[in-house]
Design an enzyme around this catalytic site. Sequence first.
Site, PDB file in Angstrom:
ATOM      1  N   GLU A   1      -2.628  -7.403   7.154  1.00 21.51           N
ATOM      2  CA  GLU A   1      -1.278  -7.405   7.684  1.00 21.51           C
ATOM      3  C   GLU A   1      -1.178  -8.209   8.975  1.00 21.51           C
ATOM      4  O   GLU A   1      -2.186  -8.455   9.657  1.00 21.51           O
ATOM      5  CB  GLU A   1      -0.818  -5.960   7.926  1.00 21.51           C
ATOM      6  CG  GLU A   1       0.581  -5.783   8.501  1.00 21.51           C
ATOM      7  CD  GLU A   1       1.705  -6.299   7.588  1.00 21.51           C
ATOM      8  OE1 GLU A   1       1.727  -7.522   7.336  1.00 21.51           O
ATOM      9  OE2 GLU A   1       2.543  -5.486   7.167  1.00 21.51           O
TER      10      GLU A   1
ATOM     11  N   HIS B   1       0.829  -1.209   0.000  1.00 22.77           N
ATOM     12  CA  HIS B   1       0.000   0.000   0.000  1.00 22.77           C
ATOM     13  C   HIS B   1       0.867   1.265   0.000  1.00 22.77           C
ATOM     14  O   HIS B   1       2.085   1.224   0.227  1.00 22.77           O
ATOM     15  CB  HIS B   1      -0.914   0.007   1.228  1.00 22.77           C
ATOM     16  CG  HIS B   1      -0.144  -0.063   2.516  1.00 22.77           C
ATOM     17  ND1 HIS B   1       0.538   1.019   3.044  1.00 22.77           N
ATOM     18  CD2 HIS B   1       0.087  -1.092   3.366  1.00 22.77           C
ATOM     19  CE1 HIS B   1       1.132   0.675   4.168  1.00 22.77           C
ATOM     20  NE2 HIS B   1       0.887  -0.607   4.381  1.00 22.77           N
TER      21      HIS B   1
END
Length: 217
Positions: free
Chosen positions: A82, A9
């Site tokens: 994550e 990201h």
Amino acid sequence: MTTFFLARHGETEWHAEHRYAGSSDIGLTRHGLGQAAALGAWAVDARLDVIVASPLTRAQRSAAPSVETTGLPLRTDARLVEIDFGVAEGLTPAEIDDRHPEEWAAFSQAPASSPFTGGESGRAGIARALPVFDELAREFPDGRVLIVGHATLIRLLFCELAGMDPDGYRDLLPVLGNCSVTTIVYPWATESMAAHPNRPRIRLLGFDVPPDRASRV
């Protein structure tokens, strides 16, 4: 075999201070949105078949320009979130060392095997995320898949698939750039795999390449 493009990201609000975001849902900075736009420009000619992202906001916002430029719908998969860093979430390395010195020392020695209290081990993250690759490879044989996710999980998965010890990911792969592109072919099987099970299961075509220089092979 399927070509996977793995992208971290864009820059987050905790990036400058190197705070562990993990499973915390932190937004992108303005610079992070620009990085996502660059990834979207790369995606125009990448001939993608599908775009999949972690459900966290920073991953979905980073995938959004690629969705816009390609016209593909965005899929999200919770297994791509994550690693949860537990008590270390939101802290800098110095703060973790100060507040949880024993856990920081253990994590520094074996980061894939030593989760923080209330968190998840890297090896557990590999176990939950790897089936996503297998499922996409079956759905898109010879296809082209963009996955927008997170630095720690991508590095852990890369080590696992490349036949390397995931506990070495922080030393071997210390940095993964925001919205950079790592290109792998998976599954990569040869006749020698049966005799050498630790051989790589991927072919690496590019690692941590900024989108304006990344290949669209």
